[in-house]
Design an enzyme around this catalytic site. Sequence first.
Site, mmCIF file in Angstrom:
data_model
loop_
_atom_site.group_PDB
_atom_site.id
_atom_site.type_symbol
_atom_site.label_atom_id
_atom_site.label_comp_id
_atom_site.label_asym_id
_atom_site.label_seq_id
_atom_site.Cartn_x
_atom_site.Cartn_y
_atom_site.Cartn_z
ATOM 1 N N GLU A 337 0.815 -1.216 0.000
ATOM 2 C CA GLU A 337 0.000 0.000 0.000
ATOM 3 C C GLU A 337 0.849 1.266 0.000
ATOM 4 O OE1 GLU A 337 -2.244 -1.059 3.403
ATOM 5 O OE2 GLU A 337 -3.483 -2.493 2.332
ATOM 6 N N ASP A 361 -0.381 -5.852 9.212
ATOM 7 C CA ASP A 361 -1.366 -5.032 9.913
ATOM 8 C C ASP A 361 -1.288 -5.353 11.396
ATOM 9 O OD1 ASP A 361 -2.419 -3.829 7.687
ATOM 10 O OD2 ASP A 361 -4.338 -4.875 7.730
ATOM 11 N N HIS A 528 -0.061 -0.246 10.585
ATOM 12 C CA HIS A 528 0.951 -1.199 10.129
ATOM 13 C C HIS A 528 2.138 -1.245 11.089
ATOM 14 C CE1 HIS A 528 -0.500 -0.542 5.702
ATOM 15 N NE2 HIS A 528 -1.168 -1.517 6.291
#
Length: 591
Positions: A337, A361, A528
């Site tokens: 991401e 995550d 994260h």
Amino acid sequence: MKKISLPKISIRPVIDGRRMGVRESLEEQTMNMAKATATLLTEKLRHACGAAVECVISDTCIAGMAEAAACEEKFSIQNVGLTITVTPCWCYGSETIDMDPTRPKAIWGFNGTERPGAVYLAAALAVHSQKGIPAFSIYGHDVQDADDTSIPADVEEKLLRFARAGLAVASMKGKSYLSLGGVSMGIAGSIVDHNFFESWLGMKVQAVDMTELRRRIDQKIYDEAELEMALTWADKNFRYGEDENNKQYQRNAEQSRAVLRESLLMAMCIRDMMQGNSKLADISRVEESLGYNAIAAGFQGQRHWTDQYPNGDTAEAILNSSFDWNGVREPLVVATENDSLNGVAMLMGHQLTGTAQVFADVRTYWSPEAIERVTGHKLDGLAEHGIIHLINSGSAALDGSCKQRDSEGNPTMKPHWKISQQEADACLAATEWCPAIHEYFRGGGYSSRFLTEGGVPFTMTRVNIIKGLGPVLQIAEGWSVELPKDVHDILNKRTNSTWPTTWFAPRLTGKGPFTDVYSVMANWGANHGVLTIGHVGADFITLAPMLRIPVCMHNVEETKVYRPSAWAAHGMDIEGQDYRACQNYGPLYKR
């Protein structure tokens, strides 16, 4: 194109310049300190790429301005990235120190009684503090005899810790972060901050639209022979998990093959964009063959790519791992991401340890009570106070399965130069590739699924940027936890069971953010985090002040906190010192 040389460590033996007896009596001892230091570092350290670390010793001992200048001239053409000054005696402080403002530096003053090495150490550090050029102090705990050429364990620990961190600083300088795409789903870390990379890390940001990846795939700007090799490798090694999609979203064999092919191509093309590939010049793609000199990268993916093309999970997982169709090799650093701040934490961890990094995550805190309610199982051992579910959509390094083994047979993650092909195969065998869930990834893809073995020491880190303050670093040492299979299955199926999982138990201190596991989760600064193998928080703590990044949260023992000596002048509380010193000195590469 000439390959960029790796940074070297310089050793600066400094000496009392008084001739007619003083200097002459110290030459051999002083130079032997330098040689012993160089031997230690070259024997115990490697660059993250696996290459041997090189040390450059000054041609002469340094007694004053002239010899300091001659030493600096030698170092200037040797790509020296950090310096260690050593001495067993009194020398002339400001005349002998390393004055380069951006090069990490340490001084080892020999703890002996015959000559006052400690006095020089204190005098030189005072000069560094007064001139605003911080340096690390190394001084043995116990007095040594003048003819003792050994390096005490406490001195060795500081030399190695300083050198690991200093090499990380030097290795990042001048490189780039490849931002492939833009902001992913509003994630703060993917709002790539050029000033942060330039001012704190000495890096550039190369921003490239994802259409460049599409162009390279569509126009066959890649090594077609390597693609065939990658497909053959995947056919041999990939085990596929269940397709949890509804029937109307499940792909047939031909469609699945196309998804796999494009996923592998994405890995190849992202790697080529980062590092370059001379094979592209052979097909008249000279510009593309150069790459972007990227030491780290991030891929936006969601949603502008993934709504129509295969997601980045397979590509990122393979690139972040220590092996692929070419065999065992150095892992790359590719952030899911395009979370550039998590990418920096990955980069730091890789540079400090040489190992692959696990991007995840920080998904769920499970209290002991909640787990017992849901599963009937009572947590014990490392997990007795609760656990954090670390899970992401399949982009974590496959090394994270911990199917590699240390010298005592314990599960671990190793630097690539220590990984056997059998261990790489074991990591692959422990991984399933599950079709991506259509609701999240309309373009398809494969997510890797593995479960990290329990009892493995890890350090979780994260970089965040705070407006008005700048970057900060979070550190949480802990362990992976192994749950009974039925308990894991119940918990895992409550989220996305097609993704890789690490159950993480941080080490608690009973204070502040480490009062309990819930507090660790509550104080984490973003969605994260990164897992680095081992309890290496002390190395991160030494690296951070070199860059002037304060540590806002850690559970490392105070005796292991090693920062520049000038930090002690910024108050009596060591964490407050860190903030005040970083603010006082400003980013390493001030812009």
